[in-house]
Each structure stands twice: as structure tokens, then as C-alpha cells.
Design a protein around this motif. Structure first.
Motif, PDB file in Angstrom:
ATOM      1  N   PRO A  55     -10.802  32.561   5.492  1.00  0.00           N
ATOM      2  CA  PRO A  55     -10.275  32.025   4.562  1.00  0.00           C
ATOM      3  C   PRO A  55      -8.963  31.487   4.569  1.00  0.00           C
ATOM      4  O   PRO A  55      -8.084  32.331   5.183  1.00  0.00           O
ATOM      5  CB  PRO A  55     -10.422  33.088   3.119  1.00  0.00           C
ATOM      6  CG  PRO A  55     -10.617  34.166   3.891  1.00  0.00           C
ATOM      7  CD  PRO A  55     -11.259  34.239   5.149  1.00  0.00           C
ATOM      8  N   GLY A  56      -8.497  30.445   3.918  1.00  0.00           N
ATOM      9  CA  GLY A  56      -7.250  29.946   4.254  1.00  0.00           C
ATOM     10  C   GLY A  56      -6.176  30.909   3.160  1.00  0.00           C
ATOM     11  O   GLY A  56      -6.737  31.514   2.414  1.00  0.00           O
ATOM     12  N   LYS A  57      -4.898  30.668   3.312  1.00  0.00           N
ATOM     13  CA  LYS A  57      -3.831  31.450   2.971  1.00  0.00           C
ATOM     14  C   LYS A  57      -3.795  30.866   1.340  1.00  0.00           C
ATOM     15  O   LYS A  57      -4.052  29.696   1.009  1.00  0.00           O
ATOM     16  CB  LYS A  57      -2.461  31.078   3.395  1.00  0.00           C
ATOM     17  CG  LYS A  57      -2.464  31.917   4.882  1.00  0.00           C
ATOM     18  CD  LYS A  57      -1.256  31.568   5.549  1.00  0.00           C
ATOM     19  CE  LYS A  57      -0.862  32.596   6.777  1.00  0.00           C
ATOM     20  NZ  LYS A  57       0.140  32.160   7.243  1.00  0.00           N
ATOM     21  N   MET A  58      -3.651  31.869   0.389  1.00  0.00           N
ATOM     22  CA  MET A  58      -3.451  31.258  -0.819  1.00  0.00           C
ATOM     23  C   MET A  58      -2.186  30.402  -1.145  1.00  0.00           C
ATOM     24  O   MET A  58      -1.107  30.810  -0.817  1.00  0.00           O
ATOM     25  CB  MET A  58      -3.132  32.614  -1.845  1.00  0.00           C
ATOM     26  CG  MET A  58      -3.001  32.262  -3.356  1.00  0.00           C
ATOM     27  SD  MET A  58      -2.762  33.871  -4.364  1.00  0.00           S
ATOM     28  CE  MET A  58      -4.547  34.370  -4.152  1.00  0.00           C
ATOM     29  N   GLY A  59      -2.423  29.440  -1.862  1.00  0.00           N
ATOM     30  CA  GLY A  59      -1.248  28.331  -1.863  1.00  0.00           C
ATOM     31  C   GLY A  59      -0.205  28.987  -3.166  1.00  0.00           C
ATOM     32  O   GLY A  59      -0.409  30.115  -3.786  1.00  0.00           O
ATOM     33  N   PRO A  60       0.795  28.343  -3.059  1.00  0.00           N
ATOM     34  CA  PRO A  60       1.901  28.734  -3.935  1.00  0.00           C
ATOM     35  C   PRO A  60       1.485  28.709  -5.490  1.00  0.00           C
ATOM     36  O   PRO A  60       0.927  27.745  -5.805  1.00  0.00           O
ATOM     37  CB  PRO A  60       3.021  27.808  -3.578  1.00  0.00           C
ATOM     38  CG  PRO A  60       2.553  26.710  -2.996  1.00  0.00           C
ATOM     39  CD  PRO A  60       1.192  27.156  -2.225  1.00  0.00           C
TER      40      PRO A  60
END
Length: 294
Positions: A55-60
């Protein structure tokens, strides 16, 4: 060979842009086999699903939205009608009978009467005096009947003169009503003196102070034996029922105004001379504007 691959990709692109659902597989091409690759051979059956990537990193976090407007306050509703009275509950169980108390001691009647008298005396001392004869206070005071009086060790003072600040050369009406101030020199009034002495067992005391500070006095009090005829309790004369004979019960009294406040005094004793019993006894009252001595 590169030109053929490019042509195959362009062909796929045109198929996708033409809103057609397509899938393709990659055909390994080695050497001169690239010439044998055709667009149809590239677009063949559905390929297998690959392994899911991490999974990608959580966005701001997004920006905080603005606070909304406060909603309108609702009006308080009307009070509803009272509910119906509930059913009466069941009566409680009867309690247990208490223990019998100890028998009290027999009441001594004499002790009870004495205690009642003491209680009445305590209450009596809290109330104003009925008159000066029951008062232990000397001086100007208000009695229980809301009347004012000057008392002197149980005596009612009806005349006081000591410094000449009040003129006693007064008219008949002034002597009838009274004048002066009870805090200083004064005359109580003939009507009030008649009220005090009528039907009462009264004594008269005259106190004087000389220039040498001596204090002579004259006192008139009741003697033993029959009294004189003067105002008191009425007694009917049996021989002449139309006449009322008043039996004198006091050593000092005066008549009412109809008799010109005639003086009745007897029983002299004291250290001063007797100037009333022999000369003024039985005489009417006289003022500067009403001479009753003639």
C-alpha cells in the motif's frame, strides 16, 4: 523489429481509444522472430492478475473545514396536562406494640401549686407593672395598661416640684387635665388622681427636702375602726333607697369634679407638720380662676 513493436502498441492504443474492452499478453520475441509477431498475436487471451503491491503512503490531512452557522433555537413547548392520580397504595402493616413505660411518681399537690406560682411570677416579672404598687422600678415608666407614670418605690407620684421650672399658678382646666412633663416638674391631673383613689385603699405620702438637706415627710394611712363617708363602693341605704351612701375605704381620696374634687384625708404620721387633716380635709379644690374656699 522495433518498428513492428511500435506498430503493435499503436494498434492497441487505437483499440482502447475506440471504447473496446481489450486485453493483451506480451509475447517474448527473440532474434528474427520479431518479424513473425503480428498485432493479432499480441492481443490474445486475458492475462493472470499479478501480486498486489504494497500500500502506498497515507496522504497528508486535508484542510479543516469552516465552522457552520448555529442553528435556530427551538421554542420551548407548552407544559403538558398533569397525569392522572395513581391508585392508592396498600395500607402498611401495623407496627409492633411499644414497651410499657415505667409508672411515674405520685405528684405532690403542694409542690405543683408552688411551681405554678413560681412560673407565674417569672412571667409577671417579664411584663410591665400593672401600677406603681407592683413596680420595683423608680422613675418614669410605661405601665401594662400603656399609661405613663412616675413611680417611687411602689408609690405613684402625682406632683413633683424641685427647681421651679414649671409655673404652678394654673387655671382650673389645667389642674383638671394635668401639666408639666413627667421627666421634670409636673402635676398629674385631678381626673387621674380621682381615678387612682376612687374605691381603692390608698395612702398619701408627702416628701420634702430642706435647704439643709433634711428630708421630713408626712404620711396619711388608714386607722383601725370605721371609715369616713366619702367616694368608694356604693352602698344602698335601706331606709332611704333613693339615696346612695358611699363608704370611705381609704385614708386618701378625692371626689369627682361635680363635688369640686373635695379632699378626704386622715391618719397623719411623720416628721413634718400636719397641714391637711385639721385644716384642708373636706375642702374643695381651688384655683386662681375658680375660688371654692368662700
Amino acid at each position: 523489429m522495433l518498428l513492428q513493436l511500435t506498430a503493435a502498441l499503436l494498434y492497441y492504443t487505437s483499440l482502447v481509444s475506440g471504447q473496446q474492452r481489450c486485453s493483451y499478453v506480451t509475447v517474448p520475441v527473440c532474434g528474427d522472430d520479431v518479424n513473425n509477431v503480428t498485432p493479432g498475436s499480441l492481443i490474445s487471451g486475458r492475462s493472470e492478475k499479478g501480486v498486489a503491491g504494497p500500500p502506498g503512503k497515507m496522504g497528508p490531512s486535508g484542510f479543516t473545514g469552516q465552522k457552520g452557522d448555529i442553528g435556530a433555537v427551538c421554542l420551548k413547548g407548552d407544559i403538558g396536562p398533569p397525569g392522572e392520580v395513581g391508585l392508592r397504595g396498600f395500607p402498611g402493616l401495623k407496627g409492633e406494640k411499644g414497651a410499657v413505660g415505667q409508672k411515674g411518681e405520685a405528684l405532690d399537690l403542694e409542690d405543683f401549686k408552688r411551681e405554678i406560682r413560681e412560673r407565674f411570677l417569672e412571667i409577671e416579672n417579664l411584663l410591665p407593672a400593672v401600677n406603681c404598687s407592683t413596680s420595683s422600678v423608680s422613675g418614669y415608666q410605661r405601665l401594662r395598661n400603656y399609661k405613663k407614670a412616675v413611680c417611687d418605690n411602689g408609690w405613684t407620684v402625682f406632683q413633683r416640684r424641685f427647681d421651679g421650672s414649671v409655673d404652678f399658678q394654673r387655671t382650673w382646666q389645667e389642674y383638671k387635665d394635668g401639666f408639666g412633663k413627667m421627666e421634670g416638674e409636673f402635676w398629674l391631673g385631678l381626673d387621674k388622681i380621682f381615678e387612682l383613689t376612687s374605691g381603692q385603699n390608698c395612702k398619701l405620702k408627702i416628701k420634702m427636702t430642706g435647704f439643709d438637706d433634711t428630708t421630713p415627710y408626712a404620711q396619711y394611712k388608714k386607722h383601725k375602726g370605721k371609715g369616713k363617708v366619702c367616694p368608694g363602693r356604693p352602698k344602698i341605704n335601706r331606709k332611704t333607697p333613693t339615696k346612695n351612701v358611699f363608704r370611705f375605704r381609704s385614708s386618701f381620696a378625692i371626689d369627682d369634679e361635680s363635688e369640686n374634687y373635695r379632699l378626704h384625708v386622715s391618719g397623719f404620721s411623720g416628721t413634718a407638720g400636719d397641714s391637711l387633716d385639721g385644716h384642708s380635709n373636706g375642702s374643695p379644690f381651688t384655683t386662681k380662676d375658680r375660688d371654692n374656699d368662700r
